[in-house]
Scaffold this active site. Structure first.
Site, short mmCIF file in Angstrom:
data_model
loop_
_atom_site.label_atom_id
_atom_site.label_comp_id
_atom_site.label_asym_id
_atom_site.label_seq_id
_atom_site.Cartn_x
_atom_site.Cartn_y
_atom_site.Cartn_z
N HIS A 35 8.76 7.63 7.79
CA HIS A 35 9.39 7.68 6.47
C HIS A 35 10.85 8.09 6.67
CE1 HIS A 35 5.84 7.09 3.79
NE2 HIS A 35 5.21 7.32 4.94
N HIS A 46 5.23 5.19 12.48
CA HIS A 46 5.15 5.04 11.01
C HIS A 46 6.09 6.10 10.44
CE1 HIS A 46 2.77 4.46 7.13
NE2 HIS A 46 3.30 5.65 6.92
N ARG A 102 0.84 -1.21 0.00
CA ARG A 102 0.00 0.00 0.00
C ARG A 102 0.87 1.26 0.00
NH1 ARG A 102 -0.73 4.76 2.58
NH2 ARG A 102 -0.27 3.74 4.56
N ASP A 103 1.49 1.58 1.13
CA ASP A 103 2.27 2.82 1.20
C ASP A 103 3.46 2.74 0.25
OD1 ASP A 103 2.73 5.38 2.07
OD2 ASP A 103 3.22 4.86 4.13
N ASN A 162 8.68 4.43 3.38
CA ASN A 162 8.76 4.03 4.79
C ASN A 162 10.15 3.48 5.03
OD1 ASN A 162 5.72 2.98 3.88
ND2 ASN A 162 5.78 4.06 5.81
N CYS A 175 4.09 9.33 -0.05
CA CYS A 175 2.69 9.72 -0.21
C CYS A 175 2.57 10.69 -1.38
CB CYS A 175 2.16 10.37 1.07
SG CYS A 175 0.50 11.05 0.85
P1 HMG Z 1 -13.14 14.60 -2.88
O1 HMG Z 1 -12.81 14.92 -4.28
O2 HMG Z 1 -13.17 15.70 -1.89
O3 HMG Z 1 -14.52 13.82 -2.66
O4 HMG Z 1 -12.13 13.47 -2.40
P2 HMG Z 1 -15.70 13.41 -3.56
O5 HMG Z 1 -16.65 12.75 -2.62
O6 HMG Z 1 -16.17 14.57 -4.38
O7 HMG Z 1 -15.10 12.29 -4.53
C1 HMG Z 1 -14.38 12.55 -5.72
C2 HMG Z 1 -14.58 11.39 -6.67
O8 HMG Z 1 -14.05 10.20 -6.10
C3 HMG Z 1 -16.04 11.09 -6.92
O9 HMG Z 1 -16.12 10.52 -8.22
C4 HMG Z 1 -16.37 10.03 -5.91
O10 HMG Z 1 -17.44 9.22 -6.27
C5 HMG Z 1 -15.08 9.24 -5.86
P3 HMG Z 1 -16.82 11.32 -9.43
O11 HMG Z 1 -18.22 11.59 -8.95
O12 HMG Z 1 -16.02 12.58 -9.58
O13 HMG Z 1 -16.72 10.37 -10.57
N1 HMG Z 1 -14.83 8.63 -4.56
C6 HMG Z 1 -14.37 7.37 -4.41
N2 HMG Z 1 -14.08 6.42 -5.31
C7 HMG Z 1 -13.63 5.24 -4.82
N3 HMG Z 1 -13.46 5.01 -3.49
C8 HMG Z 1 -13.74 5.94 -2.58
C9 HMG Z 1 -14.22 7.19 -3.04
N4 HMG Z 1 -14.59 8.32 -2.40
C10 HMG Z 1 -14.96 9.19 -3.35
N5 HMG Z 1 -13.56 5.68 -1.29
C11 HMG Z 1 -11.32 11.72 -0.97
C12 HMG Z 1 -12.10 13.03 -1.05
C13 HMG Z 1 -11.09 11.42 0.49
C14 HMG Z 1 -12.17 10.61 -1.61
C15 HMG Z 1 -9.99 11.90 -1.75
O14 HMG Z 1 -9.36 13.05 -1.29
C16 HMG Z 1 -9.06 10.73 -1.60
O15 HMG Z 1 -9.36 9.64 -2.07
N6 HMG Z 1 -7.90 10.94 -0.94
C17 HMG Z 1 -6.97 9.86 -0.65
C18 HMG Z 1 -5.56 10.32 -0.78
C19 HMG Z 1 -4.66 9.17 -0.42
O16 HMG Z 1 -4.99 8.01 -0.61
N7 HMG Z 1 -3.45 9.48 0.11
C20 HMG Z 1 -2.51 8.48 0.47
C21 HMG Z 1 -2.93 7.67 1.67
S1 HMG Z 1 -2.60 8.52 3.20
C22 HMG Z 1 -0.90 8.25 3.47
O17 HMG Z 1 -0.24 7.71 2.63
C23 HMG Z 1 -0.32 8.61 4.81
C24 HMG Z 1 -0.04 7.38 5.68
O18 HMG Z 1 0.86 6.50 5.04
C25 HMG Z 1 0.57 7.84 7.03
C26 HMG Z 1 1.73 8.82 6.86
O19 HMG Z 1 2.74 8.49 6.22
O20 HMG Z 1 1.57 9.94 7.37
C27 HMG Z 1 -1.32 6.59 5.99
MG MG Z 2 3.00 6.75 5.01
#
Ligand code: HMG
Ligand code: MG
Length: 286
Positions: free
Chosen positions: A205, A203, A11-12, A245, A236
């Protein structure tokens, strides 16, 4: 004494790769990791494919892997839609994710910290109804690429709220790898006042090469779970400059040198790391 390593590479590790990695290769990576002795492997992320295209095949990955008894295959869900997809894909555990800084929250999930927590609230009864263990991440626990240094009290506040929501563990993300043993310790001092250390994970990086030092500092605070990624894969997409990581191989080495038991088979780990590296090298070559 045992330390748990939560393997993050599928994933990450892969979410930030520019070229789409074939689903079959992701499945092969997870299967190799399943033979390493991990009890937790984060295999998917049910986020918007518009935001993170690389994770669009999470359901196929979960359907294709050979599940090994004793291994929990986990997934991220940012909202109800993601949670429902994760449940339909038969995830063993789900993780929600919030930020300790407003800038990263806006850039990563397009809402404020308060809005993200409100978004999680209706997910909680669904998680409970399905008997799913709930994990939670807090990002930018020492530094944010948009807001600068993060005040420890802000991390403690978000961590306490996620813990109160029922998360069994709060994983503290040094998202851009800027933390040092000093800033990590200051943060842990504040967080461990409000969440027991046994319910915290590191966690980290490794952007500045300090992740192992930060793990050593965290062990002193009583943390016994660390997230890591074979071959140091990852970063990310919404945290510019973030690197992978900390490499799982390095964490195993450090922990065993310090006398902790990890349960990881080093030969199997080296094989999984070689395969993980080949996926990234293929990408870089294009
Ligand atoms: P948004 O644009 O504000 O929300 O995104 P929305 O509700 O308008 O959705 C946009 C589009 O995505 C829409 O599609 C939704 O239907 C669809 P459209 O109508 O335009 O065709 N949608 C989805 N599709 C599939 N699965 C879903 C979903 N939700 C909405 N669950 C949202 C808000 C949260 C969805 C967006 O900002 C997003 O997906 N962000 C994720 C970013 C991400 O994954 N970042 C990496 C993970 S976090 C990380 O890595 C940190 C971590 O490792 C810890 C660390 O290191 O700190 C965990
Ligand atoms: Mg991370």
């Amino acid at each position: 004494m045992t330390v748990t390593i939560f393997e993050m590479s599928p994933r990450d590790g892969l979410q930030n790769e520019g070229r789409t990695i074939a689903t079959a290769d992701k499945i092969k990576l997870v299967n190799l990791l399943s033979g390493c002795g991990f009890t937790k492997i984060e295999v998917a992320s049910f986020v918007s494919p518009k935001w993170v295209p690389q994770m669009a095949d999470g359901a196929q990955v979960l359907a294709g892997i050979t599940r090994r008894q004793g291994v929990s295959y986990t997934a991220l869900a940012p909202n109800m839609r993601g949670l429902e997809a994760a449940i339909a894909a038969n995830t063993d555990e789900v993780a929600i994710f919030a930020s300790a800084s407003e800038g990263f929250s806006q850039h990563n999930i397009n809402c404020s910290i308060a809005e993200s927590l409100a978004r999680f609230t209706p997910m909680l009864p669904v998680v409970r109804d399905h008997d799913l263990p709930l994990r939670a991440y807090v990002s930018c626990v020492t530094d944010c690429p948009y807001d600068g240094p993060t005040p420890p009290a802000q991390v403690a506040d978000v961590a306490a709220k996620l813990h109160a929501m029922g998360a069994y563990e709060i994983s503290l993300g040094d998202t851009i790898g800027m933390g040092t043993p000093e800033t990590i310790s200051a943060m842990l001092r504040a967080v461990s006042d409000v969440v027991p250390a046994a319910a915290l994970a590191g966690h980290y990086h490794d952007t500045q090469g300090r992740a192992l030092d930060n793990i050593a500092a965290s062990l002193d605070f009583g943390l016994r779970t660390f997230d890591a990624s074979v071959a140091g894969l990852g970063g990310c997409p919404y945290a510019p400059g973030s690197r992978g990581n900390v490499a799982t191989e390095d964490v195993v080495e450090l922990l065993e040198r310090l006398g902790y038991v990890t349960g990881i088979d080093r030969a199997a780990l080296a094989k999984a790391a070689r395969f993980a590296r080949s996926l990234v090298e293929q990408t870089d070559a294009l």
